[in-house]
Enzyme design. Sequence first.
Site, PDB file in Angstrom:
ATOM      1  N   HIS A   1     -11.291 -13.347   2.461  1.00 57.77           N
ATOM      2  CA  HIS A   1     -11.821 -12.031   2.070  1.00 57.77           C
ATOM      3  C   HIS A   1     -12.507 -11.355   3.262  1.00 57.77           C
ATOM      4  O   HIS A   1     -12.366 -10.151   3.476  1.00 57.77           O
ATOM      5  CB  HIS A   1     -12.855 -12.172   0.951  1.00 57.77           C
ATOM      6  CG  HIS A   1     -12.326 -12.765  -0.331  1.00 57.77           C
ATOM      7  ND1 HIS A   1     -12.717 -14.009  -0.787  1.00 57.77           N
ATOM      8  CD2 HIS A   1     -11.459 -12.294  -1.252  1.00 57.77           C
ATOM      9  CE1 HIS A   1     -12.113 -14.263  -1.932  1.00 57.77           C
ATOM     10  NE2 HIS A   1     -11.345 -13.246  -2.242  1.00 57.77           N
TER      11      HIS A   1
ATOM     12  N   GLN B   1       1.918 -10.189  -5.620  1.00 58.60           N
ATOM     13  CA  GLN B   1       0.925  -9.170  -5.993  1.00 58.60           C
ATOM     14  C   GLN B   1       1.042  -7.949  -5.082  1.00 58.60           C
ATOM     15  O   GLN B   1       0.965  -6.804  -5.546  1.00 58.60           O
ATOM     16  CB  GLN B   1      -0.474  -9.781  -5.904  1.00 58.60           C
ATOM     17  CG  GLN B   1      -1.602  -8.783  -6.043  1.00 58.60           C
ATOM     18  CD  GLN B   1      -2.944  -9.466  -6.160  1.00 58.60           C
ATOM     19  OE1 GLN B   1      -3.261 -10.025  -7.191  1.00 58.60           O
ATOM     20  NE2 GLN B   1      -3.733  -9.434  -5.104  1.00 58.60           N
TER      21      GLN B   1
END
Length: 297
Positions: free
Chosen positions: A37, A153
């Site tokens: 992240h 995704q």
Amino acid sequence: MRVLRSPAAMTAWSRAIQREGARVGFVPTMGALHEGHLALIRRARLTCDAVVVSIFVNPTQFGQREDYARYPRPFRRDSRLCREAGIDVLFAPSVATMYPAGFQTVVAVPEVAKRWEGAQRPQHFSGVATVVAKLFGIVRPDVSIFGQKDYQQICVIQRLVADLDLGTAIVIHPTVREADGLALSSRNAYLTERQRRTAPLLYRALQAGAASIRRGVSSGALVRQTMVRVIRKEPLIAIDYLAVCDPATLEPLHRIDRKTVLLGAVRIGEAHTAGTIRTVRLIDNLLVARNAAHRDG
Ligand code: AMP
């Protein structure tokens, strides 16, 4: 860094800063932040003038038997990491704010979602597409950054943005890995020591598949077999899928005559299970360009 909880406040902030000419970069997450992240956040800071990170564990993308309730939510730590990473806004809405009474819209991207993760996890991608469309509507990002780790995704979101003219550029950042190759994931926290030692095998299987393509193997079935053989060495791992696909359509490739994506998902069990230890599911992927020498082979 501001922490905003309300969609209206979030939209107002973005609009105001965009009026001043700033480009807003957006990194949507479910929290339990790790180096993967943080790499996306750094990428956003490099590309944009202001950075928004969202933390929202979206209930509609979890199946009934999945880990929504136990998904890690270390908000204070996440918030500290975001502050240290120099982001401008942490958007952290509640489930009730995102899905108030009367909410009913569902966004589906059926063709891209039908295989692999979508086949294993029905409704998962419509949950993702719906919440991402909603987050784009709230944050109004100029650029949104996603990790290659969740390859299908990305395909779903690119289709969504193109089909609905959502007006954000999509940047894909490479998968960040541990030294032994395991892709970082918030779910790695579920692994027991024994499972953790076994987990890098998924990446090793993908690497073995990639190596065979680079050696000139052009049969999708043979490349898949190579990957399966690596995983089968370890009795604790069950294969959900291992696939050799076209990187745009995600259709299986019988003949490898172009750039290829290798997709994999496995479940890692535990030796001497007393009935209480759950299996942990891991996904990963690798993009492979064909060696120029084998282009027509
Ligand atoms: P998540 O919090 O798991 O929903 O992930 C939020 C974003 O971080 C998604 O775009 C993921 O693809 C990305 N991400 C998760 N793990 C990694 C990783 N190991 N490397 C790069 N990006 C990642």
